[in-house]
Scaffold this active site. Sequence first.
Site, PDB file in Angstrom:
ATOM      1  N   HIS A 279      50.967 -25.006  39.258  1.00 10.11           N
ATOM      2  CA  HIS A 279      51.683 -24.334  40.337  1.00 10.11           C
ATOM      3  C   HIS A 279      52.114 -22.940  39.931  1.00 10.11           C
ATOM      4  O   HIS A 279      52.523 -22.691  38.801  1.00 10.11           O
ATOM      5  CB  HIS A 279      52.839 -25.175  40.871  1.00 10.11           C
ATOM      6  CG  HIS A 279      53.991 -25.420  39.950  1.00 10.11           C
ATOM      7  ND1 HIS A 279      55.073 -24.562  39.853  1.00 10.11           N
ATOM      8  CD2 HIS A 279      54.273 -26.446  39.120  1.00 10.11           C
ATOM      9  CE1 HIS A 279      55.963 -25.051  39.010  1.00 10.11           C
ATOM     10  NE2 HIS A 279      55.500 -26.189  38.551  1.00 10.11           N
ATOM     11  N   GLU A 323      55.333 -25.679  44.918  1.00  7.44           N
ATOM     12  CA  GLU A 323      55.514 -26.951  44.211  1.00  7.44           C
ATOM     13  C   GLU A 323      56.986 -27.271  44.046  1.00  7.44           C
ATOM     14  O   GLU A 323      57.417 -28.423  44.232  1.00  7.44           O
ATOM     15  CB  GLU A 323      54.818 -26.892  42.842  1.00  7.44           C
ATOM     16  CG  GLU A 323      54.729 -28.239  42.120  1.00  7.44           C
ATOM     17  CD  GLU A 323      55.926 -28.575  41.253  1.00  7.44           C
ATOM     18  OE1 GLU A 323      55.971 -29.690  40.692  1.00  7.44           O
ATOM     19  OE2 GLU A 323      56.835 -27.726  41.106  1.00  7.44           O
ATOM     20  N   GLU A 324      57.765 -26.265  43.683  1.00 11.29           N
ATOM     21  CA  GLU A 324      59.187 -26.494  43.423  1.00 11.29           C
ATOM     22  C   GLU A 324      59.965 -26.835  44.695  1.00 11.29           C
ATOM     23  O   GLU A 324      61.079 -27.344  44.628  1.00 11.29           O
ATOM     24  CB  GLU A 324      59.805 -25.266  42.746  1.00 11.29           C
ATOM     25  CG  GLU A 324      59.230 -24.929  41.376  1.00 11.29           C
ATOM     26  CD  GLU A 324      59.578 -25.943  40.293  1.00 11.29           C
ATOM     27  OE1 GLU A 324      60.201 -26.978  40.618  1.00 11.29           O
ATOM     28  OE2 GLU A 324      59.214 -25.708  39.128  1.00 11.29           O
TER      29      GLU A 324
END
Length: 507
Positions: A279, A323-324
Amino acid sequence: MVFSSGFALCAAITGAAALQVPFLSSNVQTPLGHPSGSKPLVNSTELQDLISGDRLMIRANKLYEIAKLGEEEFNHPTRVIGSAGHTGTLDYIYEEILKLGDYYDISNQSFPAVSGHVYESRLVLGDKVAQSAAPMGLTPPTKDREPVHGDLVLVENSGCQSTDFPDSVKGQIAFIQRGICPFGTKSEHAGRKGAIAAIVYNTEKDGVQGTLGNPSPYHIATFGLSGEEAEPIIQKLQKNKTIDAIAYIDAEVNTIHTNNIIAQTTQGDPENCVMLGAHSDSVAEGPGINDDGSGTISLIEVATQLTKFNVTNCVRFAWWAGEEEGLLGSDYYVATLSEKENAKIRLFMDYDMMASPNFAYQIYNATNAVNPHGSEELRDLYIDWYKSQGLNYTFIPFDGRSDYDGFIRNGIPGGGIATGAEAIKTKEEAEMFGGKAGSWLDPCYHQLCDDLGNVNVTAFVVSTKLIAHSVATYAKSLKGFPERELDIAASKVYGEGVKYHGSKLFI
């Protein structure tokens, strides 16, 4: 962001605790181009030999400079989606792959991403500030971004049905047990019933770092609370005692557009693609040089060195955004694949956090018993490589904490390696890998200090060499690797065991 804690070590292979790889302080780089001027079929040993700590750290320095572009808005370096630091990261990845000429077809996949940020929060229960209170990811603010006052109302069962919430919760603060259904569902039911805030307490003593997931107009300001702090409150509420509370969250949730970057070799069988990803974004709190700058860099470097070789099967690199925020980019990518395109992906390899300072060499414990067939064969490839290098390794749960999750749920075999996040290194792990027992594997996980000083070069090189090995092995041949079974995704067992979606709990 890989996330693991409290899991037993699964395997220890005798040998050196870590491969000693010298880091050269000079900027001398390995020359590009095969010595003979021709391109042989990819060879694992030759590809691994091209990986150097020097080149990896040159890229890490570049990424940190890019993270500084986020300082104007966030007052510190960051590469969170929507920031100048993340835009700069995407530009850097794209430009580096573009330099490689016609070896790759490269594309941007734009998608809508939900981004949330909590500026301030506080929860007071009775006359005490709740020490374990943590705002849920993607929580809305309290009304008018001001503190709200109300009594705690204990919700029946787990708050997964609207009938669990009594009418008395209107204008008050819902106190809800964790479990069974997503946190977002609990918050939505509370909001529909007129609650002004919600608290989801753990059934164990630990705190709850969770996310509400996709926003709903009925979501209300929601905290997670440890079971340890919740227990005496539950006892009082069950005895019909009144506990007043003050909840305050200043937050915002926005929808933005960001990009996945996909690069596929122009050579190799396009009906049999070997795919790997990392990511490209960090959390808002820091520059994310290990999480997942390290994986981003490893993929760029392996993609660069692979151009010296021919491949039998196509290789597809992906750099995911969001992603986070909850695996947004990888979920979007897999969800938009047609059945025909899905079938072309023979396996997906996830590379998240390759250079943790207090590292352990971790392998996702992906088995064919509960995952698409081929996941276990990939796991075993990692095991065999660590054994061949005389290195120790350990297994970590394959439980939805990184970008492999969407692939597994859609029938694509998957797995990966990591070097550790906020898990505490045990004495046994310290004996296996060196480092400090009792400390986090990554002491700067999701913090401002995840910078250039938060990278272990030895782990970085070892991990990147293993990535190179995985790519070379399957790009050369998929002989013996299970064929895709298009009607099989992860089994029910996997779905029941997965409580994470990315770095945060969602149930």
